[in-house]
Design an enzyme around this catalytic site. Structure first.
Site, mmCIF file in Angstrom:
data_model
loop_
_atom_site.group_PDB
_atom_site.id
_atom_site.type_symbol
_atom_site.label_atom_id
_atom_site.label_comp_id
_atom_site.label_asym_id
_atom_site.label_seq_id
_atom_site.Cartn_x
_atom_site.Cartn_y
_atom_site.Cartn_z
ATOM 1 N N HIS A 27 0.855 -1.201 0.000
ATOM 2 C CA HIS A 27 0.000 0.000 0.000
ATOM 3 C C HIS A 27 0.883 1.240 0.000
ATOM 4 C CE1 HIS A 27 -3.827 2.194 0.645
ATOM 5 N NE2 HIS A 27 -3.017 3.082 1.202
ATOM 6 N N SER A 73 -6.195 9.836 -4.110
ATOM 7 C CA SER A 73 -7.401 10.606 -4.423
ATOM 8 C C SER A 73 -7.093 11.927 -5.112
ATOM 9 C CB SER A 73 -8.215 10.855 -3.151
ATOM 10 O OG SER A 73 -7.507 11.673 -2.244
ATOM 11 N N ARG A 120 -10.567 1.014 -6.411
ATOM 12 C CA ARG A 120 -10.746 1.507 -5.042
ATOM 13 C C ARG A 120 -11.969 2.403 -4.943
ATOM 14 N NH1 ARG A 120 -6.824 5.704 -1.662
ATOM 15 N NH2 ARG A 120 -6.816 4.602 0.315
ATOM 16 N N TYR A 152 -12.154 2.067 1.313
ATOM 17 C CA TYR A 152 -11.590 2.896 2.380
ATOM 18 C C TYR A 152 -12.731 3.609 3.093
ATOM 19 C CZ TYR A 152 -8.212 6.125 4.578
ATOM 20 O OH TYR A 152 -7.443 6.845 5.479
ATOM 21 N N HIS A 176 -6.567 -0.073 5.790
ATOM 22 C CA HIS A 176 -6.283 0.355 7.165
ATOM 23 C C HIS A 176 -7.314 -0.178 8.161
ATOM 24 C CE1 HIS A 176 -3.930 2.703 4.499
ATOM 25 N NE2 HIS A 176 -4.763 3.706 4.376
ATOM 26 N N ASP A 249 2.073 3.115 3.188
ATOM 27 C CA ASP A 249 1.196 4.259 2.897
ATOM 28 C C ASP A 249 2.000 5.469 2.406
ATOM 29 O OD1 ASP A 249 -1.390 5.489 2.694
ATOM 30 O OD2 ASP A 249 -1.020 6.561 4.574
ATOM 31 N N ASN A 254 -2.064 13.572 2.610
ATOM 32 C CA ASN A 254 -2.960 14.435 3.380
ATOM 33 C C ASN A 254 -2.792 14.249 4.885
ATOM 34 O OD1 ASN A 254 -4.989 16.453 3.318
ATOM 35 N ND2 ASN A 254 -6.582 14.931 3.695
#
Length: 294
Positions: A27, A73, A120, A152, A176, A249, A254
């Site tokens: 990820h 995103s 996703r 998510y 997560h 990650d 963000n």
């Protein structure tokens, strides 16, 4: 002009833990570079460039062999940055895309040829404005053979999402762990609800990831070294060892808390997967099944 965000550690430490040969960071993301792959006009954050060279340099520094690159995103449904990184990986990366639900079968086939193996769906309101469940279900029913759906969401909407997720008939991967409150411990309400969800199907996978988000100081956690995360997540990894994945990650999209040291993130691995057998499943066998089965 919006200030661009730097969300990664400039000098991550060398982990004390050495991943086994062939280990996969399942990820991670790439940002841009913006000059080649502009960000979405709908992006909720504007990051500094973090392209494939940086990702693969970190991969080698941390001792991993491969990456699974998840569309961030900030790039919306334009997967060109992710596809470009996969193409530059020399076979050492696969990916997860974000798509317009109206995508054609031909376009899905092109993504498959480019190394994509899943799509996703993001339900974090701070990151997306619209998450049309009916359209998501329609595209989930048209995926190429062997693909899965990554979802998510935050723990407080798990029950709300259950009918939607139950209707998806391909394997699910939960980012997560659905963001449980790890301060509740391994037997807390959030973990119990997530376990019940995992028990409902044998094709639900999860990522034991993001101690920096789930045990963050500004959210009431203790921060690095993320003891609450280790305590809450280790039993989950042990009990569902054939369905767990792990990833950094990076570059930590963000972030609204302290930027994590990626070396410290890697050192979490033996704390949640203390045996060599568990580590091999989490870092090699399980991601291979999902992303390199062909």
């Amino acid at each position: 002009m919006t200030d661009r965000i730097t969300s990664w550690h400039s000098h991550p430490s060398k982990p004390r833990y050495t991943p086994p040969p062939g280990a996969i960071d399942a990820h991670c993301h790439v940002f841009g570079p913006m000059a080649l792959h502009p960000f979405s006009a709908k992006a909720k954050y504007l990051p500094e460039d973090a392209g494939p060279d940086m990702l693969f340099g970190l991969r080698d520094h941390l001792g991993f062999a491969k990456n699974v690159i998840v569309q961030a995103s900030c790039h919306g449904t334009d997967n060109s940055a992710t596809l470009d990184a996969i193409a530059k990986s020399n076979g050492k990366a696969r990916g997860v895309a974000v798509v317009d639900p109206a995508i054609s079968e031909a376009e899905l086939a092109t993504l498959h040829d480019g190394g994509i193996r899943g799509i996703r769906f993001n339900f974090l309101k701070r990151l997306v404005d619209d998450a049309p469940k009916d359209k998501f279900l329609e595209v989930a029913a048209r995926l190429p053979k062997g693909w899965h759906v990554v979802i998510y969401f935050e723990a407080d909407i798990l029950e709300e999402l259950r009918p939607f997720m139950d209707a998806i008939r391909v394997p699910l991967v939960i980012d997560h762990m659905g963001r449980p409150d790890v301060r509740q411990g391994p037997d807390g309400a959030d973990m119990k609800a997530f376990r019940a969800f995992l028990d409902s199907r044998d094709d639900i996978w999860f990522k034991a990831t993001c101690p920096d988000r789930l045990d963050a100081i500004n959210d009431g956690g203790a921060g690095d070294p993320w003891d609450a995360f280790a305590n809450a997540v280790a039993p989950l990894v042990s009990d569902y060892q054939d369905r767990v994945l792990w990833g950094t990650d990076w570059p930590h999209p963000n972030m609204d808390s302290e930027i994590p040291d990626d070396g410290h993130l890697v050192d979490m691995i033996p704390r949640i997967a203390p045996t060599a057998a568990l580590q091999r499943k989490m870092l090699i066998d399980n991601p291979i099944k999902l992303y390199w089965a062909d």
